[in-house]
Motif scaffolding. Structure first.
Motif, PDB file in Angstrom:
ATOM      1  N   SER A  74      24.674 -35.683   9.183  1.00  0.00           N
ATOM      2  CA  SER A  74      24.551 -35.316   7.775  1.00  0.00           C
ATOM      3  C   SER A  74      23.153 -34.846   7.379  1.00  0.00           C
ATOM      4  O   SER A  74      22.993 -34.152   6.389  1.00  0.00           O
ATOM      5  CB  SER A  74      24.965 -36.491   6.896  1.00  0.00           C
ATOM      6  N   GLY A  75      22.123 -35.251   8.136  1.00  0.00           N
ATOM      7  CA  GLY A  75      20.771 -34.845   7.752  1.00  0.00           C
ATOM      8  C   GLY A  75      19.747 -35.463   8.674  1.00  0.00           C
ATOM      9  O   GLY A  75      20.076 -36.032   9.723  1.00  0.00           O
ATOM     10  N   GLY A  76      18.487 -35.367   8.249  1.00  0.00           N
ATOM     11  CA  GLY A  76      17.392 -35.850   9.079  1.00  0.00           C
ATOM     12  C   GLY A  76      17.435 -37.355   9.304  1.00  0.00           C
ATOM     13  O   GLY A  76      17.166 -37.839  10.410  1.00  0.00           O
ATOM     14  N   TYR A  95      11.899 -31.241   9.404  1.00  0.00           N
ATOM     15  CA  TYR A  95      11.468 -30.062   8.648  1.00  0.00           C
ATOM     16  C   TYR A  95      10.868 -28.982   9.559  1.00  0.00           C
ATOM     17  O   TYR A  95      11.297 -27.827   9.533  1.00  0.00           O
ATOM     18  CB  TYR A  95      10.453 -30.492   7.578  1.00  0.00           C
ATOM     19  N   GLY A  96       9.878 -29.372  10.374  1.00  0.00           N
ATOM     20  CA  GLY A  96       8.966 -28.368  10.904  1.00  0.00           C
ATOM     21  C   GLY A  96       9.335 -27.681  12.195  1.00  0.00           C
ATOM     22  O   GLY A  96       8.867 -26.566  12.455  1.00  0.00           O
ATOM     23  N   PRO A 114      19.073 -28.451  10.097  1.00  0.00           N
ATOM     24  CA  PRO A 114      19.482 -27.097   9.687  1.00  0.00           C
ATOM     25  C   PRO A 114      19.565 -26.933   8.163  1.00  0.00           C
ATOM     26  O   PRO A 114      19.411 -25.826   7.663  1.00  0.00           O
ATOM     27  CB  PRO A 114      20.857 -26.933  10.337  1.00  0.00           C
ATOM     28  N   HIS A 115      19.746 -28.032   7.420  1.00  0.00           N
ATOM     29  CA  HIS A 115      19.793 -27.851   5.954  1.00  0.00           C
ATOM     30  C   HIS A 115      18.396 -27.771   5.328  1.00  0.00           C
ATOM     31  O   HIS A 115      18.278 -27.734   4.113  1.00  0.00           O
ATOM     32  CB  HIS A 115      20.702 -28.880   5.265  1.00  0.00           C
ATOM     33  N   LYS A 116      17.370 -27.726   6.162  1.00  0.00           N
ATOM     34  CA  LYS A 116      16.038 -27.421   5.632  1.00  0.00           C
ATOM     35  C   LYS A 116      15.699 -25.973   5.994  1.00  0.00           C
ATOM     36  O   LYS A 116      16.147 -25.062   5.339  1.00  0.00           O
ATOM     37  CB  LYS A 116      15.026 -28.426   6.153  1.00  0.00           C
ATOM     38  N   TRP A 117      14.952 -25.778   7.090  1.00  0.00           N
ATOM     39  CA  TRP A 117      14.413 -24.435   7.322  1.00  0.00           C
ATOM     40  C   TRP A 117      15.409 -23.430   7.913  1.00  0.00           C
ATOM     41  O   TRP A 117      15.091 -22.273   8.077  1.00  0.00           O
ATOM     42  CB  TRP A 117      13.153 -24.501   8.176  1.00  0.00           C
ATOM     43  N   ALA A 172      23.539 -30.727   6.782  1.00  0.00           N
ATOM     44  CA  ALA A 172      23.524 -30.426   8.216  1.00  0.00           C
ATOM     45  C   ALA A 172      22.212 -30.874   8.841  1.00  0.00           C
ATOM     46  O   ALA A 172      21.160 -30.289   8.600  1.00  0.00           O
ATOM     47  CB  ALA A 172      23.744 -28.940   8.469  1.00  0.00           C
ATOM     48  N   GLY A 173      22.291 -31.923   9.613  1.00  0.00           N
ATOM     49  CA  GLY A 173      21.180 -32.371  10.448  1.00  0.00           C
ATOM     50  C   GLY A 173      21.611 -32.266  11.899  1.00  0.00           C
ATOM     51  O   GLY A 173      22.793 -32.044  12.180  1.00  0.00           O
ATOM     52  N   CYS A 174      20.663 -32.434  12.806  1.00  0.00           N
ATOM     53  CA  CYS A 174      21.016 -32.296  14.225  1.00  0.00           C
ATOM     54  C   CYS A 174      20.190 -33.255  15.074  1.00  0.00           C
ATOM     55  O   CYS A 174      18.972 -33.348  14.909  1.00  0.00           O
ATOM     56  CB  CYS A 174      20.774 -30.858  14.671  1.00  0.00           C
ATOM     57  N   ALA A 175      20.873 -33.983  15.952  1.00  0.00           N
ATOM     58  CA  ALA A 175      20.185 -34.850  16.917  1.00  0.00           C
ATOM     59  C   ALA A 175      20.323 -34.232  18.291  1.00  0.00           C
ATOM     60  O   ALA A 175      21.430 -33.863  18.707  1.00  0.00           O
ATOM     61  CB  ALA A 175      20.813 -36.244  16.905  1.00  0.00           C
ATOM     62  N   LEU A 176      19.192 -34.085  18.993  1.00  0.00           N
ATOM     63  CA  LEU A 176      19.210 -33.558  20.356  1.00  0.00           C
ATOM     64  C   LEU A 176      18.645 -34.622  21.295  1.00  0.00           C
ATOM     65  O   LEU A 176      17.629 -35.250  20.985  1.00  0.00           O
ATOM     66  CB  LEU A 176      18.336 -32.296  20.461  1.00  0.00           C
TER      67      LEU A 176
END
Ligand SMILES: *Cc1c(COP(=O)(O)O)cnc(C)c1O
Length: 486
Positions: A148-150, A276-277, A303-306, A313-317
């Motif tokens: 869902s996000g960061g 974010y960065g 992805p829902h930031k920059w 949309a957040g992403c964990a790698l």
């Protein structure tokens, strides 16, 4: 019930009628967004009054009226982070294609928890993850998922780190941290997610070692290493080091390479919070700033930031995807998901905390293709240029003081001629009042940061609509509003 008519159904003709009008209204909204106030500044009470005090409706209402009403409420009483003069926090303007993608995703409604329930959506999410790894410059062998996000991305990685680095029985026995004394290390500037993670995953907030930062807001890695050594000598078990790639206040990027070296030496998990960065790594001239990212055991990005995805949309790698399944996989008897012939079947419920999962990937996947690497490179470097322009304008203006500039975040403050530059108390009060005024008057929206004891106005540009003119006007708005407050 041979021809079942349910109250929820909408016949084709009506669906088109409502849908076409909705799309017309949204198209008009996107096209005129810059002419609207950024926010109406209405109070929670005023907003609540618009919904009228009613109890749950007993019977249904015409659906076209509901959409007319909802559209008016939202378009006339919202804060628009898609407005070119919205610079607050780190909330980007949403890509229009993302809005359409969400509608398509909701219509098909795949449950991206299991491949069999979402064959195409699972494949699209997998490809999205691969592209995101390429985007930020790490090998495509990293595995991951959209969340869902960061915060959720960081939590997802944190639990993997705990599972892999803590004593092996932790999954069965849980944690007893007054005995085990597991510790984590992060710069003082780390986002609040770390405290929630320490609570959520049983380490407790005392396990967090907040490491000092230098004048540029980067973690002091010599202090980090000393802290790890001291802790080891005192019977603690260090587990995880968190580096930040773009801190929320000032956009500072830690020296990731040297953190990676420390982690290797002490066999610790290296997590990078790049919520974010980290997308700035797509800009060739910026890549060296993120040196060391390829050595991260896990990475969070948003992805829902920059990347301009609509929320959420957040992403964990994670570098070794097996670590995800080692942490999250279980095989209850009621899941018949794994008897596929292909050993590589990916069931995303085994990769993270969620079970049923929505199709967040579609909007990210569409935008990545719509503008490509070059499109993002251009948008992100333009945002950085605009942020530098704001810093220069603040520096040149007699009544403004430029404080910091990193990535696309500039901080500055208003200094009227009659207040001494050294009088931080008076300036902090004035700038706080100024921020409050700006956040309510609707001309431009900023947030704040405290940098070296100075209360600053903070503009974060993750906004593809912002132009140079907006930045010039922002400086004027700040000074004009500041003069009014004196
Ligand atoms: C925004 C941000 C977060 C939190 O992300 P959400 O999407 O708001 O949950 C965490 N860390 C950093 C560095 C961020 O910029």
């Amino acid at each position: 019930m041979n021809e079942r008519i349910t109250p929820l159904a909408i016949d084709k003709k009506l669906f088109k009628q409502i849908g076409y009008r909705l799309v017309d209204d949204i198209a008009e909204f996107f096209d005129t967004i810059q002419q609207r106030p950024v926010t109406t500044g209405e109070s929670p009470k005023q907003i609540q009054a618009l919904l009228h005090q009613t109890s749950l409706p007993q019977n249904g209402m015409p659906v076209n009226e509901l959409f007319t009403n909802a559209t008016a409420l939202l378009l006339n009483h919202s804060l628009f982070n898609g407005h070119p003069k919205f610079f607050g926090y780190i909330t980007s303007s949403p890509a229009p294609a993302g809005a359409l993608a969400d509608m398509l995703a909701a219509a098909v409604n795949p449950n991206v928890g299991a491949h069999i329930l979402s064959p195409m959506a699972t494949a699209i999410e997998k490809q999205t993850i691969q592209w995101l790894a390429e985007f930020i410059g790490v090998p495509t062998s990293y595995g991951g998922l959209l969340v869902s996000g960061g915060n959720m991305a960081n939590f997802t990685c944190f639990l993997v780190a705990r599972t892999i680095k803590a004593p092996k029985s932790i999954k069965e026995d849980g944690i007893n941290n007054d005995v085990q004394k597991l510790t984590v290390y992060c710069p003082k500037t780390t986002h609040t997610w770390i405290e929630k993670a320490a609570v959520l995953f049983g380490l407790g907030t005392k396990s967090i070692r907040w490491i000092d930062v230098d004048n540029n807001n980067k973690m002091k890695n010599d202090i980090l290493e000393k802290m790890i050594d001291d802790d080891k000598q005192n019977g603690f078990t260090p587990l995880i080091v968190i580096g930040t790639a773009g801190d929320v206040s000032t956009g500072a990027v830690d020296d990731l390479k040297s953190i990676a070296t420390i982690c290797k030496k002490h066999d610790l998990w290296f997590h990078v919070d790049g919520a974010y960065g980290i997308p700035a790594a797509v800009v060739p001239g910026m890549q060296s700033l993120f040196d060391g990212i390829q050595e991260a055991d896990s990475i969070a990005l948003d992805p829902h930031k920059w990347l301009y995805s609509p929320l959420e949309a957040g992403c964990a790698l994670v570098k070794n995807p097996n670590h995800l399944t080692e942490t999250y996989s279980s095989h209850p008897v009621y899941y018949n998901f794994s008897n596929n012939d292909e050993p590589a079947t990916l069931n995303y419920y085994e990769y993270g905390l969620q079970n049923s999962r929505g199709f967040r990937a579609l909007k990210v996947w569409i935008n990545l293709q719509y503008v490509g690497r070059s499109g993002y490179e251009k948008m992100i470097s333009d945002d950085i240029k605009l942020s530098k322009l704001l810093y220069v304008l603040a520096h040149e203006h007699e009544e403004l003081e430029a404080i910091s500039q990193n990535l696309s975040i500039a901080t500055f403050r208003y200094i009227p001629p009659e207040i001494d530059k050294e009088d931080n108390d008076a300036l902090n009060k004035l700038n706080e009042a100024l921020l409050n005024a700006l956040q309510h008057n609707g001309e431009a929206f900023l947030s704040n940061a405290v940098v070296n004891g100075k209360y600053c106005l903070r503009a974060c540009i993750v906004n593809f609509r912002t132009t140079e003119q907006d930045i010039h006007e922002l400086a004027e708005i700040v000074v004009r509003t500041g003069r009014k407050l004196r």
